[in-house]
Design a protein around this motif. Structure first.
Motif, PDB file in Angstrom:
ATOM      1  N   VAL A  36      45.619 -75.163  37.628  1.00  0.00           N
ATOM      2  CA  VAL A  36      45.492 -76.034  36.454  1.00  0.00           C
ATOM      3  C   VAL A  36      45.028 -77.444  36.803  1.00  0.00           C
ATOM      4  N   THR A  42      38.934 -71.632  36.307  1.00  0.00           N
ATOM      5  CA  THR A  42      39.118 -71.260  34.901  1.00  0.00           C
ATOM      6  C   THR A  42      37.774 -70.962  34.243  1.00  0.00           C
ATOM      7  N   TYR A  60      42.704 -67.803  25.433  1.00  0.00           N
ATOM      8  CA  TYR A  60      43.588 -68.453  26.396  1.00  0.00           C
ATOM      9  C   TYR A  60      42.783 -69.348  27.344  1.00  0.00           C
ATOM     10  N   GLY A  63      41.339 -72.262  25.626  1.00  0.00           N
ATOM     11  CA  GLY A  63      42.427 -73.197  25.366  1.00  0.00           C
ATOM     12  C   GLY A  63      42.779 -74.032  26.581  1.00  0.00           C
ATOM     13  N   MET A  64      42.736 -73.419  27.782  1.00  0.00           N
ATOM     14  CA  MET A  64      43.018 -74.168  29.001  1.00  0.00           C
ATOM     15  C   MET A  64      41.953 -75.239  29.250  1.00  0.00           C
ATOM     16  N   SER A  67      42.493 -77.982  26.667  1.00  0.00           N
ATOM     17  CA  SER A  67      43.712 -78.741  26.951  1.00  0.00           C
ATOM     18  C   SER A  67      43.456 -79.789  28.026  1.00  0.00           C
ATOM     19  N   LEU A 114      52.566 -71.397  25.730  1.00  0.00           N
ATOM     20  CA  LEU A 114      52.018 -72.703  25.353  1.00  0.00           C
ATOM     21  C   LEU A 114      52.295 -73.743  26.438  1.00  0.00           C
ATOM     22  N   ASN A 116      51.653 -73.480  29.475  1.00  0.00           N
ATOM     23  CA  ASN A 116      50.480 -73.565  30.340  1.00  0.00           C
ATOM     24  C   ASN A 116      49.518 -74.631  29.848  1.00  0.00           C
ATOM     25  N   PHE A 117      49.340 -74.700  28.523  1.00  0.00           N
ATOM     26  CA  PHE A 117      48.408 -75.668  27.948  1.00  0.00           C
ATOM     27  C   PHE A 117      48.901 -77.103  28.141  1.00  0.00           C
ATOM     28  N   SER A 120      48.176 -78.127  31.570  1.00  0.00           N
ATOM     29  CA  SER A 120      46.751 -78.411  31.708  1.00  0.00           C
ATOM     30  C   SER A 120      46.407 -79.787  31.139  1.00  0.00           C
ATOM     31  N   VAL A 121      47.024 -80.146  30.013  1.00  0.00           N
ATOM     32  CA  VAL A 121      46.827 -81.486  29.451  1.00  0.00           C
ATOM     33  C   VAL A 121      47.280 -82.546  30.456  1.00  0.00           C
TER      34      VAL A 121
END
Length: 224
Positions: A36, A42, A60, A63-64, A67, A114, A116-117, A120-121
């Motif tokens: 991440v 990714t 997914y 989204g990563m 994020s 969630l 995981n996101f 990543s943020v």
């Protein structure tokens, strides 16, 4: 050329690299074995996923990516310049990163992906803290650029051009910090699972507090 490297930059770069390395280790061990702290892997997985009819995987991975971008946008909104300078909102951003990591931990402990996101943020936010100091790009969430710059400087030395020793030292500090963070994160994950994310979050808080205290002390010293 860096002729004098302030200690607060050295300490900050080491701790931030340590944080990124530990978060990435937890991610690799627990987030579907996916890094991440950077997006190359990714993006590659997304390219492969485009060949398979699996909307959940596509969403997914997208989204990563988004994020990480949101995290970078948060830094971009709060930082007013790209040069490394005392007084900017690094402490606020580090505190936000800590909150994001704690949120990620709580969600993942409840088996909510969630989390995981949010992780990543946090990494996108920290990566956007990369700034320039005397020509050196200070990034702490991945080492590709660091090793590239080290290789370029090595090649210049072979050609007979002198290298910037202080810049090399800064890059080596980041490398050691990131690798040490990977070791720490893997060890903590083996003991605590996703609770291991609490340690890098606390490190962010500690670094935020120390930065603010240093800045206040500097202001007071200038007034006297």
């Amino acid at each position: 050329m860096i002729t004098r490297l302030p200690k607060w930059i050295e300490y900050g770069a080491f701790v931030m690299a340590l944080v990124a390395g530990s978060v990435n280790a937890v991610a690799l061990l627990g987030f579907q074995h996916q890094a991440v702290s950077h997006l190359s892997g990714t993006a590659t997985l997304l390219g492969r996923a485009l060949l398979t009819p699996d909307p959940a995987t596509l969403l997914y991975l997208i989204g990563m990516l988004l994020s990480f971008t949101v995290g970078a946008a948060i830094s971009g909104a709060l930082l007013t310049g790209r040069s490394l300078r005392i007084g900017r909102f690094y402490d606020v951003l580090l505190f936000i990163e800590a909150l994001l990591l704690i949120t990620a931990m709580l969600l993942l402990l409840n088996q909510n992906t969630l989390g995981n996101f949010f992780a990543s943020v946090a990494c996108g936010l920290q990566n956007a803290l990369a700034t320039k100091h005397s020509g050196a790009v200070v990034r702490t969430t991945h080492l590709t650029g660091i090793f590239t710059d080290l290789g370029i400087m090595l090649g210049s030395t072979v050609r007979g051009k002198g290298g910037d020793r202080r810049k090399v030292m800064l890059f080596l500090i980041i490398v050691v910090g990131f690798i040490s963070g990977g070791t720490l994160g893997a060890w903590l994950f083996s003991l605590l699972g996703f609770q291991a994310l609490l340690i890098p979050a606390l490190l962010c808080v500690a670094l935020s507090v120390m930065y603010r205290a240093y800045y206040i002390g500097l202001i007071r010293a200038r007034r006297h």
